[in-house]
Scaffold this active site. Sequence first.
Site: not given
Ligand code: SDX
Length: 394
Positions: A273, A330
């Site tokens: 998140h 989720d």
């Molecule tokens: C919602 O914003 C809100 O409040 C949203 C929400 C709401 O109520 O409105 O809470 C609802 O959208 C919840 C999120 C649902 N999405 C997911 O579950 C999709 C999976 N999660 C991600 O794609 C990710 O965690 C996000 C999009 C939620 C957040 O992404 P960020 O903050 O931009 O973080 P990032 O993508 O830059 O990741 C940071 C690191 C990366 O690795 P490095 O580059 O440091 O090596 O963490 C890794 C990412 O690769 N990473 C994951 C991961 N999420 C982040 N690796 C594996 N699996 C994951 N799910």
Amino acid sequence: LTGYITLDIGYKNTGATKSAITFLDGELGILKYRGYPIEQLAEKSTFIEVAYLLIYGELPTADQLNDFQKLISRHTLVHEDMKKFFDGFPRGSHPMGQLSSLIGALAAFNPESLKQGQSTEEVNLEIVKLIAKMSTLVSWIYKKSLDHPFIYPQNKYDYVTNFMYMTFAERTEEFTGIDPVVIDAMNKLLILHADHEQNCSASTVRIVGSSDANLYASISAGISALWGPLHGGANQAVIEMLEKIKEDGGDTDKWIAKAKDKNDPFRLMGFGHRVYKNFDPRAKIIKKACDDILEKLGVQDEVLEIAKRLEEVALKDPYFVERKLYPNVDFYSGIIYRALGFPTEMFTVLFALGRLPGWIAQWKEMKANKEPIGRPRQVYTGKTTRDYVATADR
Ligand code: SDX
């Protein structure tokens, strides 16, 4: 400019506005609507009461709540011509695409919503109409997916019961009511999704509304933003992921390794998140509710056990621990939706139905703050000036 600006592109931590609606503390995993902890609201309130709280800022008195519910009931019918839109959607078209189109189309059936400088009463009427009609349209999207006849709203039911009635009743059978366990679970899920500060879709609603676009157009834009699998679409993606892991033999270690592999596009959906670097408080509540509701309904769902194993393994794995990746709202919600009888492709429209009061509250606050039209700037990285070249000389 001497030196470099290290620009982290995208709205990652931009303080885009001032808001009194929802408070999040990502480090401590705290979520409050108008100062009330989400844990108390999820346990003690109803979705329509929370909608009133988010939109008008205070918990309603008994009379205020009764009037609000009655007004909503009186506007659950949609114009008969709205049904023609359903004839135009191709079979199997995604419910979120249908919903964003239908909500945008409501502006055509409510031309007074286009009037600039609407009075408070006029805005409140649009708000009530939208909350009322969205529940009818979401249930009709489900009926359309079954090729079943639409069920019309009944003013005698409260909001959530009416929604579940329109969704699951059939014209061929006598309606014997909805299990109170189901009504309670649905209220809880809708409350937990009701608002979440300046998330992607709420910011979309605010910026579209800042151009003085009408409420329906602003909410339709929010629905489109929520559709993305990185945002609200994640609840559908989680179940699809769990089903894939189940079909693959349930080897959670293999899939955790895939999620960590930078050469593998697979992400653990429902994990991570932007704000919560601790447990998403909603995920904690939903996980507990999962066990309660499935037990009360006598539902066994193998993917719940897979989800729990994934969580257990991930929370001990340095990759997830170092990046502070925890289950978000989720991760477990789809398991409950499924137990309540909803198909996977309906999950994100259910998220939208829950988030509607939050979007409305954000839109209303932006208007009340008289926020200027959103117009961010950029760091230009393109070509410097150059002269036109005739086609023959290219
Ligand atoms: C919602 O914003 C809100 O409040 C949203 C929400 C709401 O109520 O409105 O809470 C609802 O959208 C919840 C999120 C649902 N999405 C997911 O579950 C999709 C999976 N999660 C991600 O794609 C990710 O965690 C996000 C999009 C939620 C957040 O992404 P960020 O903050 O931009 O973080 P990032 O993508 O830059 O990741 C940071 C690191 C990366 O690795 P490095 O580059 O440091 O090596 O963490 C890794 C990412 O690769 N990473 C994951 C991961 N999420 C982040 N690796 C594996 N699996 C994951 N799910």
